[in-house]
Design a protein around this motif. Structure first.
Motif, mmCIF file in Angstrom:
data_model
loop_
_atom_site.group_PDB
_atom_site.id
_atom_site.type_symbol
_atom_site.label_atom_id
_atom_site.label_comp_id
_atom_site.label_asym_id
_atom_site.label_seq_id
_atom_site.Cartn_x
_atom_site.Cartn_y
_atom_site.Cartn_z
ATOM 1 N N HIS A 172 46.779 61.030 46.849
ATOM 2 C CA HIS A 172 45.433 61.021 46.285
ATOM 3 C C HIS A 172 44.796 62.389 46.518
ATOM 4 O O HIS A 172 44.923 62.958 47.596
ATOM 5 C CB HIS A 172 44.613 59.919 46.972
ATOM 6 C CG HIS A 172 43.265 59.727 46.398
ATOM 7 N ND1 HIS A 172 43.035 58.948 45.297
ATOM 8 C CD2 HIS A 172 42.061 60.215 46.766
ATOM 9 C CE1 HIS A 172 41.737 58.958 45.014
ATOM 10 N NE2 HIS A 172 41.137 59.725 45.899
ATOM 11 N N SER A 207 48.439 64.831 37.212
ATOM 12 C CA SER A 207 47.464 63.801 36.902
ATOM 13 C C SER A 207 46.343 64.439 36.085
ATOM 14 O O SER A 207 46.119 65.649 36.174
ATOM 15 C CB SER A 207 46.914 63.175 38.187
ATOM 16 O OG SER A 207 46.071 62.088 37.908
ATOM 17 N N PHE A 220 42.079 62.259 41.633
ATOM 18 C CA PHE A 220 43.394 62.114 41.016
ATOM 19 C C PHE A 220 44.243 61.252 41.931
ATOM 20 O O PHE A 220 44.111 61.327 43.159
ATOM 21 C CB PHE A 220 44.081 63.478 40.853
ATOM 22 C CG PHE A 220 43.283 64.471 40.062
ATOM 23 C CD1 PHE A 220 43.377 64.524 38.683
ATOM 24 C CD2 PHE A 220 42.443 65.358 40.713
ATOM 25 C CE1 PHE A 220 42.645 65.448 37.960
ATOM 26 C CE2 PHE A 220 41.712 66.290 39.997
ATOM 27 C CZ PHE A 220 41.809 66.333 38.615
ATOM 28 N N SER A 221 45.136 60.460 41.343
ATOM 29 C CA SER A 221 46.038 59.667 42.176
ATOM 30 C C SER A 221 47.405 59.592 41.528
ATOM 31 O O SER A 221 47.559 59.776 40.319
ATOM 32 C CB SER A 221 45.473 58.255 42.397
ATOM 33 O OG SER A 221 45.374 57.577 41.166
ATOM 34 N N TRP A 222 48.389 59.335 42.378
ATOM 35 C CA TRP A 222 49.771 59.200 41.963
ATOM 36 C C TRP A 222 50.325 57.926 42.592
ATOM 37 O O TRP A 222 51.100 57.973 43.549
ATOM 38 C CB TRP A 222 50.578 60.430 42.398
ATOM 39 C CG TRP A 222 50.136 61.676 41.703
ATOM 40 C CD1 TRP A 222 50.647 62.187 40.561
ATOM 41 C CD2 TRP A 222 49.086 62.571 42.092
ATOM 42 N NE1 TRP A 222 49.980 63.332 40.199
ATOM 43 C CE2 TRP A 222 49.017 63.592 41.131
ATOM 44 C CE3 TRP A 222 48.183 62.602 43.154
ATOM 45 C CZ2 TRP A 222 48.093 64.633 41.202
ATOM 46 C CZ3 TRP A 222 47.267 63.632 43.219
ATOM 47 C CH2 TRP A 222 47.234 64.637 42.249
ATOM 48 N N THR A 281 54.298 57.549 42.588
ATOM 49 C CA THR A 281 55.064 58.746 42.922
ATOM 50 C C THR A 281 55.331 58.766 44.415
ATOM 51 O O THR A 281 54.402 58.683 45.216
ATOM 52 C CB THR A 281 54.289 60.020 42.521
ATOM 53 O OG1 THR A 281 53.985 59.953 41.140
ATOM 54 C CG2 THR A 281 55.094 61.263 42.802
ATOM 55 N N THR A 304 42.284 63.777 34.116
ATOM 56 C CA THR A 304 41.073 62.978 33.928
ATOM 57 C C THR A 304 40.112 63.723 33.009
ATOM 58 O O THR A 304 40.277 64.921 32.760
ATOM 59 C CB THR A 304 40.392 62.646 35.272
ATOM 60 O OG1 THR A 304 39.375 61.680 35.061
ATOM 61 C CG2 THR A 304 39.788 63.888 35.923
#
Length: 114
Positions: free
Chosen positions: A37, A70, A87-89, A92, A72
């Motif tokens: 994150h 990521s 942002f998040s993954w 992953t 947005t």
């Protein structure tokens, strides 16, 4: 006073087609747990609001290989103000923190996407 008189010098207007947004990243915080994150703070250095921004975060490893990306959208950042972007993954599996985090900002025209 019943009256005031103003005298202005001639104004030379400069027209331009496009000016990139003056939004800069002033801080960022990457967390690996519980899932990768990233929180970043963007600052609009202009005195006017900036609309329709697309922001991307790209993570790379020691070999400069991209290990995550990521994206947005931000509708508006007021003039001379900050906005937190996240942002998040979630899917992953990163092996440790990325060596490099690049955050890219651009203005877009929503009418072009219709």
């Amino acid at each position: 006073p019943a009256r005031a008189l103003f005298d202005f010098d001639q104004i030379k207007w400069v027209y331009t087609e496009y000016a990139p947004p003056n939004a800069v990243v002033v801080s960022r915080n990457f967390l690996l747990e519980p899932q990768p994150h990233l929180n970043a703070i963007l600052r609009n250095n202009d005195i006017f609001a900036v609309n329709n921004l697309q922001v991307a975060a790209v993570l790379s490893d020691e070999a400069d290989k991209v290990v995550g990306a990521s994206f947005t959208s931000i509708d508006k950042i007021e003039g001379q103000s900050d906005k937190t972007v996240s942002f998040s993954w979630p899917k992953t599996a990163l092996e440790g923190e990325p060596k490099n985090i690049e955050i890219l900002v651009r203005r877009y025209n929503p009418a072009e996407n219709q």
